[in-house]
Design a protein around this motif. Structure first.
Motif, mmCIF file in Angstrom:
data_model
loop_
_atom_site.group_PDB
_atom_site.id
_atom_site.type_symbol
_atom_site.label_atom_id
_atom_site.label_comp_id
_atom_site.label_asym_id
_atom_site.label_seq_id
_atom_site.Cartn_x
_atom_site.Cartn_y
_atom_site.Cartn_z
ATOM 1 N N ASP A 112 45.996 33.604 55.964
ATOM 2 C CA ASP A 112 46.079 35.022 56.273
ATOM 3 C C ASP A 112 45.871 35.224 57.766
ATOM 4 O O ASP A 112 45.066 34.524 58.379
ATOM 5 N N THR A 138 53.558 36.868 45.209
ATOM 6 C CA THR A 138 52.793 37.914 45.908
ATOM 7 C C THR A 138 52.204 37.385 47.215
ATOM 8 O O THR A 138 50.988 37.332 47.389
ATOM 9 N N ASN A 140 51.123 37.387 51.235
ATOM 10 C CA ASN A 140 50.862 38.375 52.289
ATOM 11 C C ASN A 140 51.901 38.125 53.403
ATOM 12 O O ASN A 140 52.719 37.208 53.290
ATOM 13 N N GLU A 143 51.980 34.534 54.778
ATOM 14 C CA GLU A 143 52.522 33.560 53.821
ATOM 15 C C GLU A 143 54.042 33.704 53.682
ATOM 16 O O GLU A 143 54.770 32.695 53.614
ATOM 17 N N ILE A 213 49.155 51.968 51.963
ATOM 18 C CA ILE A 213 47.859 51.778 51.308
ATOM 19 C C ILE A 213 46.722 52.166 52.238
ATOM 20 O O ILE A 213 46.646 51.646 53.359
ATOM 21 N N PRO A 214 45.829 53.058 51.791
ATOM 22 C CA PRO A 214 44.685 53.401 52.642
ATOM 23 C C PRO A 214 43.810 52.167 52.872
ATOM 24 O O PRO A 214 43.401 51.497 51.922
ATOM 25 N N LYS A 215 43.555 51.857 54.155
ATOM 26 C CA LYS A 215 42.740 50.672 54.494
ATOM 27 C C LYS A 215 41.274 50.970 54.253
ATOM 28 O O LYS A 215 40.789 52.034 54.630
ATOM 29 N N ALA A 218 36.432 46.683 54.956
ATOM 30 C CA ALA A 218 35.571 45.646 54.388
ATOM 31 C C ALA A 218 36.472 44.504 53.940
ATOM 32 O O ALA A 218 37.681 44.696 53.773
ATOM 33 N N PHE A 220 37.353 42.152 50.973
ATOM 34 C CA PHE A 220 37.155 41.958 49.541
ATOM 35 C C PHE A 220 37.664 40.584 49.156
ATOM 36 O O PHE A 220 38.614 40.079 49.740
ATOM 37 N N GLY A 224 43.369 39.540 45.711
ATOM 38 C CA GLY A 224 44.688 38.914 45.577
ATOM 39 C C GLY A 224 44.929 38.460 44.140
ATOM 40 O O GLY A 224 46.039 38.581 43.608
ATOM 41 N N PHE A 227 45.428 41.497 42.004
ATOM 42 C CA PHE A 227 46.750 42.055 42.300
ATOM 43 C C PHE A 227 47.841 41.320 41.511
ATOM 44 O O PHE A 227 48.684 41.946 40.858
ATOM 45 N N PHE A 250 49.233 49.108 42.538
ATOM 46 C CA PHE A 250 48.488 49.513 43.730
ATOM 47 C C PHE A 250 47.465 50.598 43.403
ATOM 48 O O PHE A 250 46.418 50.671 44.044
ATOM 49 N N ILE A 257 38.870 49.171 44.304
ATOM 50 C CA ILE A 257 38.324 49.017 45.657
ATOM 51 C C ILE A 257 37.439 50.204 46.036
ATOM 52 O O ILE A 257 36.372 50.038 46.630
HETATM 53 P P1 ADP Z 1 46.257 38.231 49.603
HETATM 54 O O1 ADP Z 1 45.395 37.328 48.782
HETATM 55 O O2 ADP Z 1 47.699 38.192 49.163
HETATM 56 O O3 ADP Z 1 46.085 38.078 51.082
HETATM 57 P P2 ADP Z 1 44.554 40.572 49.558
HETATM 58 O O4 ADP Z 1 43.407 40.186 48.723
HETATM 59 O O5 ADP Z 1 44.357 40.674 51.031
HETATM 60 O O6 ADP Z 1 45.827 39.701 49.204
HETATM 61 O O7 ADP Z 1 45.107 41.986 49.081
HETATM 62 C C1 ADP Z 1 45.675 42.211 47.813
HETATM 63 C C2 ADP Z 1 45.702 43.705 47.586
HETATM 64 O O8 ADP Z 1 44.345 44.175 47.518
HETATM 65 C C3 ADP Z 1 46.340 44.523 48.695
HETATM 66 O O9 ADP Z 1 47.718 44.691 48.465
HETATM 67 C C4 ADP Z 1 45.590 45.843 48.599
HETATM 68 O O10 ADP Z 1 46.170 46.618 47.557
HETATM 69 C C5 ADP Z 1 44.209 45.431 48.154
HETATM 70 N N1 ADP Z 1 43.264 45.273 49.270
HETATM 71 C C6 ADP Z 1 42.617 44.143 49.655
HETATM 72 N N2 ADP Z 1 41.798 44.363 50.692
HETATM 73 C C7 ADP Z 1 41.910 45.679 50.988
HETATM 74 C C8 ADP Z 1 41.302 46.552 51.988
HETATM 75 N N3 ADP Z 1 40.408 46.099 52.861
HETATM 76 N N4 ADP Z 1 41.659 47.858 51.981
HETATM 77 C C9 ADP Z 1 42.543 48.338 51.093
HETATM 78 N N5 ADP Z 1 43.157 47.580 50.148
HETATM 79 C C10 ADP Z 1 42.836 46.274 50.089
#
Ligand code: ADP
Ligand code: PLP
Ligand code: ZN
Length: 302
Positions: A112, A138, A140, A143, A213-215, A218, A220, A224, A227, A250, A257
């Motif tokens: 990432d 799926t 990012n 990737e 998507i609202p950021k 943090a 998390f 993934g 998702f 979503f 989240i």
């Molecule tokens: P990946 O493993 O493909 O990098 P992520 O875990 O970063 O995926 O994100 C998967 C989904 O989780 C995103 O499409 C989003 O919907 C949600 N998500 C993850 N982190 C955040 C964040 N900090 N703010 C908002 N949405 C988030």
């Protein structure tokens, strides 16, 4: 009609990543989930300490043999993800070839934001062996760029990258997050999806969507994995309607989240940054949202 998923992912004792992140929500939605725990760790690797075991190729094979002897190795979906070392990728490719399945959903976990989780010499294995057998992927942005060798600086680039990914095999591609500017401002991130469908006259038609998507400020873990599981579920229910499948997926992410960050802030206290244990996904508490997500974001059809 019963739908059975084989989910080959990590298990953690505490918290929600891998199978812990995928099984409960799929089960809540009525899917039968068979899980192979490719690793069993105390907790995810973002904590200060973690301990546990990794399943060897032989150990995986024994599990497969048991399933096969009973002639129950037939699945509607196989779901895989997580970070792989060289040995694990070989296992991963082998796994996919021994089980009999209709659809394969894969989060091609490579890295990432420019940081690589997987050594570069393994990228050809992902390109040539893992992605071609997947029906839904799926990645990012990082990737997707690595898999196609093409940079994404504009929405047009992203569409071309998704077309290249279709050519490699998968009919459904969702780029879970990107650095593309959102029309709603810098507090939103952009995600793009593309689905190729075979029309009755034999031609292929492609539906493409964009989500804003609202950021949330943090990091998390396990999102993934959640998702990919939710995209599996909602494309199962809306196989030719990526717009609806993405809106449901979503929206679930958003509900989980939001609940997670609000609880983490309560635990951490005013002005303090929540720790990894405090940021564990509020999965059980989100059961009703997973079952019937209120649609809180609309996909734009491109
Ligand atoms: P990946 O493993 O493909 O990098 P992520 O875990 O970063 O995926 O994100 C998967 C989904 O989780 C995103 O499409 C989003 O919907 C949600 N998500 C993850 N982190 C955040 C964040 N900090 N703010 C908002 N949405 C988030
Ligand atoms: N599995 C394990 C054991 C992990 O430690 C992690 C991340 O630390 C993950 C899976 C991946 O989680 P994500 O879904 O956020 O990519
Ligand atoms: Zn991922």
């Amino acid at each position: 009609m019963e739908c059975r998923v084989l989910s080959i992912q990590s298990h953690v004792v505490r918290g929600y990543v891998g199978n812990k992140s995928a099984s409960f929500p799929l089960q809540v939605l009525g899917f039968e989930v068979d899980s192979i725990n490719s690793v069993q760790f105390s907790n995810h690797t973002g904590y200060s300490h973690w301990k546990g075991q990794v399943l060897t190729a032989d150990e995986l094979h024994v599990l497969y043999e048991g399933i096969k002897l009973n002639n129950v190795h037939h699945y509607d979906y196989v779901l895989t993800g997580e970070t792989h070392t060289q040995k694990e990728v070989k296992i991963c490719v082998k796994r996919l070839s021994v089980f009999s399945f209709a659809f394969s959903v894969c989060d091609p976990v490579l890295g990432d934001h420019g940081s690589m989780y997987v050594p570069e010499n393994l990228h050809p294995v992902y390109k040539n062996k893992v992605v071609p057998v997947a029906d839904i992927i799926t990645p990012n942005q990082f990737e997707a760029e690595l898999l196609t060798g093409k940079n994404i600086s504009t929405e047009k680039d992203a569409v071309e990258v998704m077309d290249l990914l279709h050519k490699m095999g998968p009919d459904t591609v969702v780029i879970t997050s990107s650095d593309l500017p959102s029309r709603l401002g810098d507090r939103f991130l952009v995600s793009l999806g593309s689905q190729r469908t075979l029309m009755p006259d034999g031609t292929k038609s492609t539906q493409r969507v964009r989500m804003e998507i609202p950021k949330v400020d943090a990091v998390f873990v396990g999102t993934g994995d959640l998702f990919a599981a939710m995209l599996l579920a909602w494309t199962h229910h809306y196989p030719n309607d990526l717009k609806t499948a993405c809106e449901k997926t979503f929206s679930v992410m958003h509900h989980v989240i939001k609940r997670t960050i609000s609880y983490a802030h309560d635990l951490a206290g005013p002005g303090r940054k929540p720790s990894p244990p405090q940021l564990e996904l509020r999965m059980v508490q989100s059961k009703a949202d997973i079952e019937d997500p209120a649609i809180v974001m609309e996909a734009t059809v491109l």
